[in-house]
Design a protein around this motif. Structure first.
Motif, PDB file in Angstrom:
ATOM      1  N   HIS A   1      34.724  42.509  41.802  1.00 53.78           N
ATOM      2  CA  HIS A   1      34.335  41.246  40.681  1.00 53.78           C
ATOM      3  C   HIS A   1      32.751  41.739  40.188  1.00 53.78           C
ATOM      4  CE1 HIS A   1      34.105  36.858  39.262  1.00 53.78           C
ATOM      5  NE2 HIS A   1      32.854  36.901  39.969  1.00 53.78           N
TER       6      HIS A   1
ATOM      7  N   HIS B   1      29.227  41.942  37.589  1.00 54.78           N
ATOM      8  CA  HIS B   1      29.173  41.625  36.075  1.00 54.78           C
ATOM      9  C   HIS B   1      28.133  42.118  35.555  1.00 54.78           C
ATOM     10  CE1 HIS B   1      30.680  37.035  36.291  1.00 54.78           C
ATOM     11  NE2 HIS B   1      30.232  37.290  37.356  1.00 54.78           N
TER      12      HIS B   1
ATOM     13  N   GLU C   1      36.370  34.406  35.198  1.00 58.13           N
ATOM     14  CA  GLU C   1      36.845  34.350  36.526  1.00 58.13           C
ATOM     15  C   GLU C   1      37.208  32.754  35.769  1.00 58.13           C
ATOM     16  OE1 GLU C   1      33.182  33.042  39.189  1.00 58.13           O
ATOM     17  OE2 GLU C   1      32.433  35.694  37.735  1.00 58.13           O
TER      18      GLU C   1
ATOM     19  N   HIS D   1      37.645  34.812  44.164  1.00 57.96           N
ATOM     20  CA  HIS D   1      36.735  34.977  43.987  1.00 57.96           C
ATOM     21  C   HIS D   1      35.424  34.878  44.943  1.00 57.96           C
ATOM     22  CE1 HIS D   1      32.808  35.315  42.071  1.00 57.96           C
ATOM     23  NE2 HIS D   1      32.991  34.130  40.782  1.00 57.96           N
TER      24      HIS D   1
ATOM     25  N   ASP E   1      30.269  40.247  42.706  1.00 61.71           N
ATOM     26  CA  ASP E   1      29.628  39.826  42.209  1.00 61.71           C
ATOM     27  C   ASP E   1      28.380  39.976  41.797  1.00 61.71           C
ATOM     28  OD1 ASP E   1      30.247  37.117  41.091  1.00 61.71           O
ATOM     29  OD2 ASP E   1      29.426  36.691  42.761  1.00 61.71           O
TER      30      ASP E   1
END
Ligand code: ZN
Ligand code: ZN
Length: 256
Positions: A5, A7, A93, A155, A205
């Protein structure tokens, strides 16, 4: 290792995105999942754009609860199409965020539910974001997702052992990130101790929530190594064993 996970589309990576990806590969992070929620609809392809350019990158598509009010019937149609992309491994998500309340709660719940329907049709797992909304999230998952038997990922799991059990019971994997290394996270470390081998995943994350010793700095996929090391200590095993089992878990869940 896999960062399940991240970004990487975030503007914080604009100056050095390629170097960040290279550092991850050099650190042994062979695969990264870029969450495709981006700035929200109408753009649903933030993750796919990166996955198309890098062999090591996979993607998700979905509408983050923050952006729930931007969803239209057109958005749902497009999501269903994009789920067929060969590198899109899950829908997410999605979920509920009652901390920020960027979209009205009723709208968040409806958009969450609509997306569970789409994922169910496509037979894809879902990636859950839940903040200060645990009971409502569990309730919706119990009614609309558990019967599908498709599972997914909680998550950035930050709950305690009891919440871990509730998520595991509903077929979910738990994604452990940087919070696991924070001094005050004893409840979470207990959750990480009791989670079965086959339900554990690693994530960053990033650019958020960097693990110790990078806490407070911009996070990046290479730092998943530090979380793996801490997870190994907690579970009385080696970082290599954690790397191997989280990789296998991810491959099974993503059907790679
Ligand atoms: Zn999230
Ligand atoms: Zn995220």
């Amino acid at each position: 290792m896999i960062d399940s996970h991240c970004h990487l589309d975030n503007p914080q990576f604009d100056p050095d995105r390629e170097a960040v990806i290279d550092r991850a590969l050099a650190a042994g992070v062979e695969r990264m999942v870029v969450i495709g929620t981006g700035e929200g609809p109408p753009d649903l392809e933030a993750g796919i754009r990166l996955a198309d350019r890098h062999e090591s990158i996979y993607a998700t598509v979905g509408i983050h609860p923050h952006d729930a009010s931007k969803a239209t019937p057109e958005t749902y149609k497009r999501l269903a199409e994009l789920l067929k992309h060969s590198k899109v491994i899950a829908l997410g998500e999605i979920g509920l965020d009652y901390h920020y309340d960027h979209s009205p709660r009723e709208v968040q719940r409806d958009v969450f539910l609509q997306q569970m329907m789409i994922a169910g049709e496509a037979r894809k797992p879902i990636v859950i974001h839940t903040r200060e909304a645990w009971e409502d999230t569990l309730g919706l998952l119990e009614t609309y997702w558990r019967p599908r038997g498709l599972g997914g990922i909680m998550h950035c799991f930050t709950g305690d052992a009891e919440q871990a059990r509730q998520a595991l019971e509903r077929g979910f994997h738990l994604g452990f990130g940087g919070v696991l290394t924070f001094p005050k996270a004893d409840g979470l470390r207990e959750a990480a101790r009791i989670t079965p081998d086959e339900r554990i995943l690693l994530e960053t994350d990033c650019p958020y929530l960097a693990p110790v010793p990078y806490r407070g700095k911009r996070n990046e996929p290479a730092f998943v190594v530090d979380t793996a090391r801490r997870l190994a200590e907690i579970r009385g095993t080696t970082p290599e064993a954690i790397a191997a089992l989280t990789t296998t878990n991810f491959q099974k869940l993503a059907k790679l």
